[in-house]
Design an enzyme around this catalytic site. Structure first.
Site, PDB file in Angstrom:
ATOM      1  N   CYS A 262       0.868  -1.182   0.000  1.00 38.21           N
ATOM      2  CA  CYS A 262       0.000   0.000   0.000  1.00 38.21           C
ATOM      3  C   CYS A 262       0.903   1.231   0.000  1.00 38.21           C
ATOM      4  CB  CYS A 262      -0.961  -0.011   1.191  1.00 38.21           C
ATOM      5  SG  CYS A 262      -0.141   0.167   2.785  1.00 38.21           S
ATOM      6  N   ALA A 263       0.377   2.374   0.369  1.00 35.63           N
ATOM      7  CA  ALA A 263       1.185   3.597   0.301  1.00 35.63           C
ATOM      8  C   ALA A 263       2.311   3.595   1.329  1.00 35.63           C
ATOM      9  CB  ALA A 263       0.286   4.823   0.483  1.00 35.63           C
TER      10      ALA A 263
END
Ligand SMILES: O=S(=O)([O-])[S-]
Length: 167
Positions: free
Chosen positions: A126-127
């Site tokens: 994810c980020a």
């Protein structure tokens, strides 16, 4: 404190402690148990903190994280599948080359369609590593025993100067 001719053991010990305190002598009878009982609030706070730190390990709920180098090894050596759990917009802005986009809220439903072989390592991205940790825990529950989270997410991946694909 009652001190008759036949004091019971508690009265006897209390008397001993009081006499030792008056004489400023170290109280030989004070044990670890006494300390714990006297400081039960501190003990409870310490135990609670320790439990919270260990909870992910105890519960097995949080899958292990890997750093970008370990992720590359899993991808190259063990043919790991990379699943990016970001939103489609985030995914389009930049993802690990070859990653598939399965947003976290669709993971339970779509992961078995995207990765049919549950024995394959799955690297969840994810980020910055928060959603991917949850995703890895969920994947493990779904039977993907080798699911791992990319610790630090795309931020760590970029910081390691690894290739980012757009679109
Ligand atoms: O991508 S994130 O969940 O770490 S903010």
């Amino acid at each position: 404190m009652a001190c008759g001719e036949n004091p019971n053991i508690l009265e006897y010990r209390a008397g001993q402690a009081a006499r030792a305190a008056l004489r400023h002598e170290p109280n030989e009878e004070r044990s670890t148990v006494d300390f714990l009982l006297d400081n039960w609030v501190l003990v409870a706070v310490a135990a609670g903190s320790g439990l919270m730190l260990l909870w992910p390990v105890i519960s097995g709920g949080v899958a292990a994280g890997v750093d970008p180098t370990q992720a590359v090894q899993l991808i190259n050596r063990d043919k790991a599948v990379v699943i990016d759990v970001c939103t489609p917009a985030e995914f389009a802005a930049g993802h690990v080359a070859g990653a598939r986009n399965v947003p976290l809220d669709q993971l339970a439903e779509r992961l078995p369609q995207v990765v049919k072989d549950k024995s394959v390592p799955v690297v969840l991205v994810c980020a910055s590593g928060v959603r991917s940790r949850r995703a890895a825990a969920l994947a493990k529950k779904l039977g993907y025993e080798r699911a791992v989270s990319l610790a630090g997410g795309m931020a760590a991946w970029r910081a390691a100067s690894l290739p980012v694909q757009r679109g």
